[in-house]
Design a protein around this motif. Structure first.
Motif, mmCIF file in Angstrom:
data_model
loop_
_atom_site.group_PDB
_atom_site.id
_atom_site.type_symbol
_atom_site.label_atom_id
_atom_site.label_comp_id
_atom_site.label_asym_id
_atom_site.label_seq_id
_atom_site.Cartn_x
_atom_site.Cartn_y
_atom_site.Cartn_z
ATOM 1 N N ILE B 7 -20.096 -30.422 49.534
ATOM 2 C CA ILE B 7 -18.855 -30.300 48.746
ATOM 3 C C ILE B 7 -18.256 -28.928 49.007
ATOM 4 N N ARG B 8 -16.990 -28.900 49.319
ATOM 5 C CA ARG B 8 -16.319 -27.623 49.594
ATOM 6 C C ARG B 8 -15.012 -27.531 48.822
ATOM 7 N N GLY B 9 -14.911 -26.497 48.004
ATOM 8 C CA GLY B 9 -13.647 -26.186 47.297
ATOM 9 C C GLY B 9 -13.109 -27.321 46.441
ATOM 10 N N ASP B 21 -13.776 -26.591 39.207
ATOM 11 C CA ASP B 21 -12.956 -25.467 39.636
ATOM 12 C C ASP B 21 -13.490 -24.881 40.938
ATOM 13 N N ASP B 22 -12.919 -25.290 42.039
ATOM 14 C CA ASP B 22 -13.274 -24.745 43.351
ATOM 15 C C ASP B 22 -14.791 -24.778 43.595
ATOM 16 N N LEU B 23 -15.370 -25.901 43.341
ATOM 17 C CA LEU B 23 -16.827 -26.046 43.424
ATOM 18 C C LEU B 23 -17.277 -26.297 44.866
ATOM 19 N N SER B 24 -18.329 -25.594 45.262
ATOM 20 C CA SER B 24 -18.937 -25.851 46.575
ATOM 21 C C SER B 24 -20.431 -25.958 46.376
ATOM 22 N N LEU B 25 -21.035 -27.002 46.922
ATOM 23 C CA LEU B 25 -22.493 -27.099 46.900
ATOM 24 C C LEU B 25 -22.968 -28.022 48.015
ATOM 25 N N THR B 26 -24.237 -27.850 48.347
ATOM 26 C CA THR B 26 -24.821 -28.643 49.432
ATOM 27 C C THR B 26 -26.137 -29.240 48.964
ATOM 28 N N VAL B 27 -26.321 -30.520 49.243
ATOM 29 C CA VAL B 27 -27.599 -31.174 48.954
ATOM 30 C C VAL B 27 -28.185 -31.603 50.290
ATOM 31 N N ARG B 28 -29.429 -31.184 50.524
ATOM 32 C CA ARG B 28 -30.048 -31.493 51.822
ATOM 33 C C ARG B 28 -30.594 -32.921 51.839
ATOM 34 N N LEU B 53 -15.033 -42.659 42.420
ATOM 35 C CA LEU B 53 -14.404 -43.202 41.212
ATOM 36 C C LEU B 53 -13.213 -42.372 40.755
ATOM 37 N N LEU B 54 -13.162 -41.124 41.197
ATOM 38 C CA LEU B 54 -12.039 -40.250 40.836
ATOM 39 C C LEU B 54 -11.520 -39.581 42.105
ATOM 40 N N LYS B 55 -10.245 -39.267 42.081
ATOM 41 C CA LYS B 55 -9.678 -38.534 43.218
ATOM 42 C C LYS B 55 -9.539 -37.061 42.817
ATOM 43 N N PRO B 56 -10.005 -36.137 43.661
ATOM 44 C CA PRO B 56 -9.906 -34.708 43.312
ATOM 45 C C PRO B 56 -8.493 -34.179 43.568
ATOM 46 N N ASN B 57 -8.194 -33.043 42.968
ATOM 47 C CA ASN B 57 -6.914 -32.401 43.271
ATOM 48 C C ASN B 57 -6.983 -31.645 44.597
ATOM 49 N N ALA B 58 -8.185 -31.165 44.889
ATOM 50 C CA ALA B 58 -8.364 -30.441 46.152
ATOM 51 C C ALA B 58 -9.828 -30.469 46.530
ATOM 52 N N GLY B 59 -10.106 -30.184 47.811
ATOM 53 C CA GLY B 59 -11.492 -30.080 48.237
ATOM 54 C C GLY B 59 -11.878 -31.090 49.291
ATOM 55 N N VAL B 68 -15.760 -38.583 52.448
ATOM 56 C CA VAL B 68 -15.595 -39.458 51.273
ATOM 57 C C VAL B 68 -14.117 -39.723 50.983
ATOM 58 N N LEU B 69 -13.280 -38.702 51.206
ATOM 59 C CA LEU B 69 -11.866 -38.864 50.836
ATOM 60 C C LEU B 69 -11.081 -39.587 51.928
ATOM 61 N N ALA B 70 -11.433 -39.333 53.194
ATOM 62 C CA ALA B 70 -10.692 -39.962 54.296
ATOM 63 C C ALA B 70 -11.183 -41.388 54.561
ATOM 64 N N ASP B 71 -12.474 -41.613 54.425
ATOM 65 C CA ASP B 71 -13.033 -42.937 54.711
ATOM 66 C C ASP B 71 -14.000 -43.332 53.584
ATOM 67 N N PRO B 72 -13.435 -43.625 52.404
ATOM 68 C CA PRO B 72 -14.313 -43.884 51.251
ATOM 69 C C PRO B 72 -15.247 -45.084 51.446
ATOM 70 N N ALA B 73 -14.753 -46.135 52.140
ATOM 71 C CA ALA B 73 -15.588 -47.333 52.285
ATOM 72 C C ALA B 73 -16.874 -47.009 53.058
ATOM 73 N N ALA B 74 -16.741 -46.186 54.109
ATOM 74 C CA ALA B 74 -17.925 -45.836 54.907
ATOM 75 C C ALA B 74 -18.917 -45.035 54.082
ATOM 76 N N ALA B 75 -18.395 -44.134 53.253
ATOM 77 C CA ALA B 75 -19.280 -43.322 52.410
ATOM 78 C C ALA B 75 -19.939 -44.178 51.331
ATOM 79 N N LYS B 76 -19.132 -45.067 50.717
ATOM 80 C CA LYS B 76 -19.672 -45.898 49.634
ATOM 81 C C LYS B 76 -20.795 -46.805 50.132
ATOM 82 N N GLN B 77 -20.719 -47.161 51.407
ATOM 83 C CA GLN B 77 -21.723 -48.064 51.969
ATOM 84 C C GLN B 77 -23.132 -47.482 51.842
ATOM 85 N N ILE B 78 -23.247 -46.150 51.830
ATOM 86 C CA ILE B 78 -24.597 -45.543 51.815
ATOM 87 C C ILE B 78 -24.881 -44.809 50.507
#
Lengths: 517, 245
Positions: B7-9, B21-28, B53-59, B68-78
């Motif tokens: 997750i970035r910004g 608020d401008d959240l960034s984190l990484t899960v390995r 389930l929600l659309k972000p304002n930015a990030g 996830v935002l550009a190709d949600p179906a591919a992300a949801k599949q996994i």
């Protein structure tokens, strides 16, 4: 005002809940205001349009106790009892299954019998209130202008509602014992719907049996009653005499109503609490394990969604009873159309075809609202990789298919016997069903499926538009059936324009749903 | 190795209120990550955005390299999403529910049938497979929903308060199941208010406050950051979020 824990205090609590249930049924905010407004204005309208003219017309009329008047009064009493029974049966079934507040009341130091008596009494009062709201504004001016004794109709009506409540409780409890908690819920709701429609179907005897046959039945009855040697069964004249305010029959009718109510209360009071507790375990019965081997996995999201929707529709007793009620209204209509088609008396065919399209659209609208808006797990669908369009198509098919199956046995013989009206009816039904389905997609209003029990929660705007456009399509259908193709273009184009004006793009629908969530 | 979640910004506002608020984190990949925070910190909002389930304002959000935002179906599949309130249909049986969910994710019928049987048996619901969910206890419903979340073998399992309202036995079953999924190579992200669970189970912990990441790391890293060598997660959480005990 009332001592906490007293019968009157409990009664006030029950009536307050009923009133709030009624106003919520019409929606929140402005919807509730509309209900309040209608509650106040409806009696006034009845007073002006029916009460005052009737009081003038009847001021010198005296109703004699003759076999005819006795029979009419008895039929009215039976019809009212039937109508009230449908409501009290439904309320009794609800009381068995919606028991969250019963748990609270039973866990309090109040006597369970008092709790139940008050709850049952509230059912009777609610049913009577609805009828009284209509009868009182009509009756009051008549009583004031010359027939004060006729006010006795009100206690008679309350007695009928008490008896109907007692009967409803006994039927619900009897079903519970006979067929178990799960089936009682379904059958009770269906029975309530059928009972409610019984009076309507009776009134449609001419249409169902045919004018000749029905007429001959009524003629036989009338002749039998008019026969001087005819003696009404003892007590049959009491409803009429009670309505006219004769003291002894009035006391008798009241005694019967109160007696049936108290008997049901006495016999079922303790048992009803146990039944309600047993109803809580519904769904855990071992009998359902039979379904376990019938799982049909499929990699198709469309098929999985369609199957799920069909299962949920089939397992929703409240929905089934509401749809069944509308289907019952189709029966006389269908019989009339087919009879007219069969005898080449095609005069009623256009109207019948139009009405059929309207009813088909209305049933589809109910089912479409359930499948599209009343989704109990919207997040599950949103986080699935399935396109929204696929899910929507499966849901729409689930809404349309049951109605189509209901219509086929009517439309096929009609088309064979009278091709033009048959095709017109089929087109009209398809148009009306498509229109209501589309409106329910474009103007979704997400709500819990369980809310359907209280009332259809679609927006009043959509409901109104469905009705208006349905009428316009019905007019077009009727004109096509009558061979007036040129004139049919006007309502057909109007309906099309209406649908286009109300259409929304997928993006607009999604935006509206996001705003609503 | 590709991160399971990146997750970035990320920002999300509701009306004028900032939830993330401008959240960034990484899960390995292959870790159990606990996302903690006070009520209203933005945990659920963040996870709902990841689940689509929600659309972000930015990030930007990536799940195993999929946008996830550009190709949600591919992300949801996994991805699998399991909220605290089970997403169930009362009038369906557990088997019918799994049949539906498997259809949504396009799982092959034979594979879905076998997986459903395995999951229901593991979760002790096999005997109840033909009963409608309406009569189920909270724990049984939660387990049914969990089976639904696992039917398509997700690579990333996101759970919001999975232990809420469960009795000790069911909670233990759920915890065992999550650890087994991690051992099998899946990645699990969960939120919980039961800090002992996060302390014992999580490989890494992220603490979020006011929509921002306040701290992140293993227990040792968090202790080192606060300079309290023997502190429990509860101590660290209270200190890092500035809350008073």
């Amino acid at each position: 005002m009332f001592a906490p824990g007293s019968t009157l205090w409990l009664m006030r609590h029950e009536l307050r809940l009923s009133w709030r249930g009624l106003t919520e049924r019409r929606g929140r905010g402005r919807g509730r205001f509309r209900t309040l407004w209608l509650s106040a204005i409806l009696p006034l309208i009845l007073l002006v349009t029916a009460g005052l003219p009737l009081s003038f017309a009847l001021r010198r009329v005296q109703i004699s106790v003759s076999p005819i008047s006795v029979a009419i009064a008895a039929v009215i009493a039976v019809a009212l009892f039937t109508l009230m029974l449908s409501q009290t049966l439904s309320a009794a079934v609800d009381a068995l299954y919606e028991r969250a507040d019963l748990d609270l009341l039973f866990s309090s130091p109040l006597k369970p019998r008092r709790v139940l008596t008050v709850r049952f009494l509230a059912v009777a009062v609610n049913v009577f209130t609805l009828v009284g709201l209509i009868t009182t504004p009509v009756l009051l001016p008549i009583a004031v202008t010359g027939h004060p004794a006729w006010l006795a109709l009100e206690p008679v009506l309350f007695s009928v509602s008490l008896a109907a409540t007692g009967a409803g409780l006994m039927i619900a409890s009897g079903l519970f014992r006979l067929i178990g908690p799960r089936r009682t819920r379904t059958l009770g709701q269906v029975l309530a719907a059928v009972t409610g429609a019984a009076a309507f179907l009776l009134g449609q005897a001419y249409n169902i049996l045919g004018r000749q046959q029905a007429g001959s039945i009524w003629a036989v009855i009338a002749k039998r009653i008019a026969d001087p040697s005819f003696h009404a069964p003892p007590g049959l004249d009491w409803p009429l005499r009670a309505m006219l305010g004769q003291p002894l029959p009035l006391l008798g009718v009241i005694a019967v109503g109160v007696g049936v109510f108290l008997l049901a209360n006495q016999l079922l009071g303790a048992r009803f609490a146990a039944d309600a507790a047993a109803a809580a375990g519904v769904g855990t019965g071992g009998g359902r394990a039979r379904a376990a081997g019938r799982a049909r996995f499929s990699a198709s999201a469309f098929r999985a969604t369609f199957t799920k929707e069909m299962r949920l529709i089939a397992r929703d007793p409240a929905l089934i009873s509401q749809v069944l009620l509308r289907v019952l209204y189709i029966i006389p209509l269908g019989i009339v159309i087919l009879r007219q088609a069969g005898t080449a008396q095609a005069l009623a065919l256009p109207g019948g075809a139009g009405a059929l399209s309207l009813i088909a659209g209305q049933i589809t609208g109910s089912l479409a609202w359930i499948t599209i808006s009343a989704e109990d797990a919207p997040d599950l669908l949103s986080c699935a990789p399935t396109p929204t369009r696929t899910l929507r198509q499966a849901k729409l098919l689930a809404a349309i298919l049951p109605v189509a199956i209901l219509l086929v046995p009517l439309l096929v013989p009609l088309t064979v016997m009278a091709p033009l009206p048959g095709v017109a009816a089929a087109l009209g039904c398809a148009g009306s069903m498509g229109m209501t389905a589309a409106l329910n997609v474009w103007w979704q209003r997400p709500a819990k499926r369980s809310d359907f029990r209280r009332a259809r929660q679609a927006s009043w705007f959509v409901t109104l538009m469905e009705l208006l456009l349905g009428i316009v399509i019905a007019v077009a259908t009727g004109m096509i059936a009558a061979g007036q193709f040129g004139w049919a273009l006007i309502p057909a184009v109007l309906a099309l324009v209406g649908v286009l004006l109300l259409s929304r793009s997928d993006a607009q629908v999604a935006q509206a749903l996001r705003a609503a969530s | 190795m590709t991160d399971a979640l990146s997750i970035r910004g990320l920002s999300k506002t509701f009306g004028g209120k900032v939830a993330v608020d401008d959240l960034s984190l990484t899960v390995r990949a292959g870790e159990l990550y606990a996302l903690l925070g006070p009520n209203g910190a933005g945990k659920t909002t963040t996870l709902r955005i990841v689940a689509g389930l929600l659309k972000p304002n930015a990030g930007q959000i990536g799940v195993f390299g999929r946008d996830v935002l550009a190709d949600p179906a591919a992300a949801k599949q996994i991805i699998a999403w399991a909220p605290d309130e089970p997403m169930l249909y009362d009038r369906l049986t557990p088997l019918e529910y799994l049949e539906f969910v498997a259809g949504l994710w396009g799982v092959a019928p034979a594979q879905a049938q076998a997986k459903a049987e395995e999951l229901l048996k593991w979760l002790g619901l096999w005997e109840n497979r033909g009963e409608r969910c309406e009569g189920f206890s909270r724990g049984m419903k939660q387990k049914t929903a969990l089976a639904g979340a696992l039917i398509h073998d997700p690579q990333l399992l996101i759970l919001d308060e999975p232990l809420t309202g469960l009795d000790a036995a069911v909670a233990r079953q759920v915890k065992d199941l999550l650890q087994a999924r991690v051992k099998a190579g899946a990645t699990v992200i969960l939120t919980t208010h039961i800090l002992e669970v996060a302390e014992r189970m999580a490989d890494r912990i992220g603490i979020i406050q006011n929509g921002r990441l306040a701290a992140e790391g293993t227990m040792d890293e968090l202790r080192a950051r606060t300079g309290e060598g023997q502190a429990t997660l509860e101590d660290l959480f209270l200190e890092l979020t500035g809350a008073e005990a």
